[in-house]
Design a protein around this motif. Structure first.
Motif, PDB file in Angstrom:
ATOM      1  N   ARG A  48       0.880  -1.170   0.000  1.00  0.00           N
ATOM      2  CA  ARG A  48       0.000   0.000   0.000  1.00  0.00           C
ATOM      3  C   ARG A  48       0.915   1.217   0.000  1.00  0.00           C
ATOM      4  N   VAL A  49       0.848   2.003  -1.067  1.00  0.00           N
ATOM      5  CA  VAL A  49       1.743   3.145  -1.238  1.00  0.00           C
ATOM      6  C   VAL A  49       0.904   4.409  -1.428  1.00  0.00           C
ATOM      7  N   PRO A  50       1.128   5.447  -0.620  1.00  0.00           N
ATOM      8  CA  PRO A  50       0.388   6.697  -0.820  1.00  0.00           C
ATOM      9  C   PRO A  50       0.682   7.275  -2.211  1.00  0.00           C
ATOM     10  N   VAL A  51      -0.364   7.752  -2.874  1.00  0.00           N
ATOM     11  CA  VAL A  51      -0.221   8.400  -4.184  1.00  0.00           C
ATOM     12  C   VAL A  51      -1.095   9.638  -4.221  1.00  0.00           C
ATOM     13  N   GLU A  52      -0.778  10.518  -5.149  1.00  0.00           N
ATOM     14  CA  GLU A  52      -1.572  11.723  -5.382  1.00  0.00           C
ATOM     15  C   GLU A  52      -2.056  11.700  -6.816  1.00  0.00           C
ATOM     16  N   GLU A  53      -2.929  12.638  -7.147  1.00  0.00           N
ATOM     17  CA  GLU A  53      -3.368  12.771  -8.532  1.00  0.00           C
ATOM     18  C   GLU A  53      -2.145  12.949  -9.427  1.00  0.00           C
ATOM     19  N   ASN A  54      -2.160  12.287 -10.561  1.00  0.00           N
ATOM     20  CA  ASN A  54      -1.112  12.337 -11.587  1.00  0.00           C
ATOM     21  C   ASN A  54       0.194  11.651 -11.196  1.00  0.00           C
ATOM     22  N   THR A  55       0.212  10.919 -10.080  1.00  0.00           N
ATOM     23  CA  THR A  55       1.393  10.107  -9.770  1.00  0.00           C
ATOM     24  C   THR A  55       1.583   9.106 -10.904  1.00  0.00           C
ATOM     25  N   THR A  56       2.805   8.954 -11.362  1.00  0.00           N
ATOM     26  CA  THR A  56       3.118   7.996 -12.417  1.00  0.00           C
ATOM     27  C   THR A  56       3.250   6.600 -11.821  1.00  0.00           C
ATOM     28  N   VAL A  57       2.585   5.643 -12.466  1.00  0.00           N
ATOM     29  CA  VAL A  57       2.657   4.230 -12.092  1.00  0.00           C
ATOM     30  C   VAL A  57       3.015   3.474 -13.365  1.00  0.00           C
ATOM     31  N   ALA A  58       3.935   2.526 -13.291  1.00  0.00           N
ATOM     32  CA  ALA A  58       4.320   1.782 -14.498  1.00  0.00           C
ATOM     33  C   ALA A  58       4.623   0.331 -14.160  1.00  0.00           C
ATOM     34  N   LEU A  59       4.288  -0.517 -15.095  1.00  0.00           N
ATOM     35  CA  LEU A  59       4.676  -1.925 -15.051  1.00  0.00           C
ATOM     36  C   LEU A  59       5.758  -2.121 -16.085  1.00  0.00           C
TER      37      LEU A  59
END
Length: 168
Positions: A48-59
């Motif tokens: 569980r990782v805190p994120v904000e709007e527009n945080t980049t996530v990639a696989l």
């Protein structure tokens, strides 16, 4: 004397009610977002990782047939993962063959459509799936022991935010 006793009782009941309502609100009111990775079969939370709007996530992984790098990029928007970019180094099974791509630094790149409430991924030991969240990288294979995972955005509660602040 009877009046003071009633006043104390009213104050005590009021305090208890305030604490109960405040406690319920702290555990249920959203106070931000988190990217969650859980096992696909049992729903056990792995990350569980805190994120904000527009945080980049990639696989990022190695294509099983082509043995080349593939990166699927997303942005956190409105509680979903919006696909913003796909990079791949060669055309192979499962990779887009009928889209307009550009070339950047030896990779094919395009901006796919798609917004997802959840993603299911089967991390592979040969593929070496990694999950990038902002500037952090997580080894999905080690995290899941190469078992399928569900990735999604969840609301964080005031309690989760407060606990995270005490750990920092």
């Amino acid at each position: 004397m009877d009046h003071q006793r009633r006043l104390r009782a009213v104050v005590a009941v009021s305090v208890v009610l305030l604490l109960a309502v405040g406690g319920a609100a702290a555990t249920s009111l959203p106070a931000g977002q988190a990217l969650v990775v859980e096992t696909a079969d049992s729903g056990d939370e792995l990350l569980r990782v805190p994120v904000e709007e527009n945080t980049t996530v990639a696989l990022e992984y190695t294509h099983s047939v082509e043995k080349t790098r593939v990166l699927d990029g997303y942005a956190v928007r409105g509680g979903e993962l919006v696909m913003t970019r796909m990079e791949f180094q060669s055309y192979g099974w499962g990779l887009p063959a009928r889209v307009n791509v550009s070339q950047e630094n030896g990779s094919f790149v395009f901006d796919p459509d798609g917004s997802y409430e959840e993603l299911y991924v089967k991390p592979g030991r040969i593929a070496g799936h990694e999950l990038h969240v902002g500037d952090r990288t997580y080894d999905l294979v080690a995290l899941s022991d190469a078992n399928s995972v569900r990735i999604y955005i969840a609301d964080r509660t005031l309690v989760e935010v407060a606990l995270a602040m005490t750990r920092s």
